[in-house]
Design a protein around this motif. Sequence first.
Motif, PDB file in Angstrom:
ATOM      1  N   CYS A  91       0.831  -1.210   0.000  1.00 44.13           N
ATOM      2  CA  CYS A  91       0.000   0.000   0.000  1.00 44.13           C
ATOM      3  C   CYS A  91       0.867   1.262   0.000  1.00 44.13           C
ATOM      4  O   CYS A  91       0.508   2.266  -0.626  1.00 44.13           O
ATOM      5  CB  CYS A  91      -0.910   0.025   1.228  1.00 44.13           C
ATOM      6  SG  CYS A  91      -2.225  -1.191   1.227  1.00 44.13           S
ATOM      7  N   LEU A  92       1.992   1.213   0.682  1.00 45.25           N
ATOM      8  CA  LEU A  92       2.865   2.382   0.776  1.00 45.25           C
ATOM      9  C   LEU A  92       3.774   2.546  -0.435  1.00 45.25           C
ATOM     10  O   LEU A  92       4.228   3.647  -0.725  1.00 45.25           O
ATOM     11  CB  LEU A  92       3.708   2.312   2.055  1.00 45.25           C
ATOM     12  CG  LEU A  92       2.919   2.471   3.350  1.00 45.25           C
ATOM     13  CD1 LEU A  92       3.800   2.173   4.550  1.00 45.25           C
ATOM     14  CD2 LEU A  92       2.323   3.858   3.442  1.00 45.25           C
ATOM     15  N   GLU A  93       4.025   1.467  -1.142  1.00 48.08           N
ATOM     16  CA  GLU A  93       4.931   1.544  -2.292  1.00 48.08           C
ATOM     17  C   GLU A  93       4.201   1.780  -3.609  1.00 48.08           C
ATOM     18  O   GLU A  93       4.804   2.286  -4.553  1.00 48.08           O
ATOM     19  CB  GLU A  93       5.783   0.284  -2.374  1.00 48.08           C
ATOM     20  CG  GLU A  93       6.797   0.201  -1.240  1.00 48.08           C
ATOM     21  CD  GLU A  93       7.652  -1.042  -1.294  1.00 48.08           C
ATOM     22  OE1 GLU A  93       7.301  -2.011  -2.006  1.00 48.08           O
ATOM     23  OE2 GLU A  93       8.698  -1.037  -0.606  1.00 48.08           O
ATOM     24  N   ASN A  94       2.946   1.426  -3.716  1.00 47.35           N
ATOM     25  CA  ASN A  94       2.192   1.587  -4.962  1.00 47.35           C
ATOM     26  C   ASN A  94       1.574   2.979  -5.002  1.00 47.35           C
ATOM     27  O   ASN A  94       0.369   3.148  -4.823  1.00 47.35           O
ATOM     28  CB  ASN A  94       1.118   0.497  -5.089  1.00 47.35           C
ATOM     29  CG  ASN A  94       1.738  -0.882  -5.217  1.00 47.35           C
ATOM     30  OD1 ASN A  94       2.794  -1.025  -5.799  1.00 47.35           O
ATOM     31  ND2 ASN A  94       1.084  -1.875  -4.668  1.00 47.35           N
ATOM     32  N   THR A  95       2.413   3.981  -5.248  1.00 48.04           N
ATOM     33  CA  THR A  95       1.955   5.369  -5.162  1.00 48.04           C
ATOM     34  C   THR A  95       2.152   6.146  -6.466  1.00 48.04           C
ATOM     35  O   THR A  95       2.028   7.367  -6.468  1.00 48.04           O
ATOM     36  CB  THR A  95       2.687   6.088  -4.020  1.00 48.04           C
ATOM     37  OG1 THR A  95       4.096   6.002  -4.242  1.00 48.04           O
ATOM     38  CG2 THR A  95       2.324   5.482  -2.673  1.00 48.04           C
ATOM     39  N   THR A  96       2.427   5.457  -7.554  1.00 49.13           N
ATOM     40  CA  THR A  96       2.600   6.138  -8.834  1.00 49.13           C
ATOM     41  C   THR A  96       1.327   6.905  -9.181  1.00 49.13           C
ATOM     42  O   THR A  96       0.224   6.353  -9.139  1.00 49.13           O
ATOM     43  CB  THR A  96       2.928   5.131  -9.954  1.00 49.13           C
ATOM     44  OG1 THR A  96       4.103   4.425  -9.575  1.00 49.13           O
ATOM     45  CG2 THR A  96       3.141   5.836 -11.285  1.00 49.13           C
ATOM     46  N   GLY A  97       1.476   8.175  -9.501  1.00 45.83           N
ATOM     47  CA  GLY A  97       0.336   9.013  -9.872  1.00 45.83           C
ATOM     48  C   GLY A  97      -0.490   9.512  -8.701  1.00 45.83           C
ATOM     49  O   GLY A  97      -1.508  10.171  -8.900  1.00 45.83           O
ATOM     50  N   LYS A  98      -0.069   9.236  -7.490  1.00 46.83           N
ATOM     51  CA  LYS A  98      -0.826   9.672  -6.303  1.00 46.83           C
ATOM     52  C   LYS A  98      -0.383  11.072  -5.894  1.00 46.83           C
ATOM     53  O   LYS A  98       0.743  11.480  -6.122  1.00 46.83           O
ATOM     54  CB  LYS A  98      -0.640   8.696  -5.138  1.00 46.83           C
ATOM     55  CG  LYS A  98      -0.989   7.256  -5.471  1.00 46.83           C
ATOM     56  CD  LYS A  98      -2.403   7.091  -5.937  1.00 46.83           C
ATOM     57  CE  LYS A  98      -2.705   5.615  -6.172  1.00 46.83           C
ATOM     58  NZ  LYS A  98      -3.967   5.379  -6.779  1.00 46.83           N
ATOM     59  N   GLN A  99      -1.281  11.798  -5.256  1.00 47.79           N
ATOM     60  CA  GLN A  99      -0.998  13.159  -4.802  1.00 47.79           C
ATOM     61  C   GLN A  99      -0.788  13.244  -3.297  1.00 47.79           C
ATOM     62  O   GLN A  99      -0.326  14.257  -2.794  1.00 47.79           O
ATOM     63  CB  GLN A  99      -2.146  14.083  -5.220  1.00 47.79           C
ATOM     64  CG  GLN A  99      -2.288  14.179  -6.730  1.00 47.79           C
ATOM     65  CD  GLN A  99      -3.593  14.817  -7.137  1.00 47.79           C
ATOM     66  OE1 GLN A  99      -4.666  14.418  -6.686  1.00 47.79           O
ATOM     67  NE2 GLN A  99      -3.496  15.827  -7.984  1.00 47.79           N
ATOM     68  N   VAL A 100      -1.156  12.193  -2.594  1.00 50.51           N
ATOM     69  CA  VAL A 100      -0.990  12.134  -1.149  1.00 50.51           C
ATOM     70  C   VAL A 100      -0.893  10.665  -0.737  1.00 50.51           C
ATOM     71  O   VAL A 100      -1.491   9.796  -1.375  1.00 50.51           O
ATOM     72  CB  VAL A 100      -2.161  12.831  -0.404  1.00 50.51           C
ATOM     73  CG1 VAL A 100      -3.476  12.131  -0.662  1.00 50.51           C
ATOM     74  CG2 VAL A 100      -1.902  12.939   1.090  1.00 50.51           C
TER      75      VAL A 100
END
Length: 182
Positions: A91-100
């Motif tokens: 959950c913490l590593e799959n952040t591509t394209g996230k804003q927060v």
Amino acid sequence: MKKNILICGEKGVGKSTLIRCLLDAADLRQGGFYTKKEFCANQPLHPVYIYSSDLPEARRSRGAENLVGRCDESGCREIYPAVFNTLGVSCLENTTGKQVIVMDELGFMESSSYAFCQAVLKALDGDIPVLAAVKAGCDVEFLLKVRSHPQAEVVQITPENREELYHLLLPVVRGWKVQSTM
């Protein structure tokens, strides 16, 4: 204000509610996780689950794959570090394209999950802002590192200042959307 916001307060004061209200109003693409304790009548231990933050509440299932522990009213009695170290880290590593990156919430349960703790600290060091709920009164080494992180602003929430905090933090959180489009 620093890049990451850690909302600290006592149990039931509104940490998670404040985070949800801020994220709803700011309309940000979020990565990270939510945890939820399910109260089970007539059972001494209540299960605690972790969910990816981009999974709608209606689609959140409960099973062994996302069960992080079991607690009673006095505290946790069973903790499953492997779930933090697999699903939590994902959950913490799959952040591509996230804003927060949302972390709702951080407490003592995960302190024995080395990979997860390292992923939390790496996220706080990263480029994507973090909005986290952090349990108060838990002085385990992991939480001390989180609360003293140089890029984190610790904000204390109380019943008396909840509304004021919302109005104070909303422009900051909305600014993350603007920053991510630059």
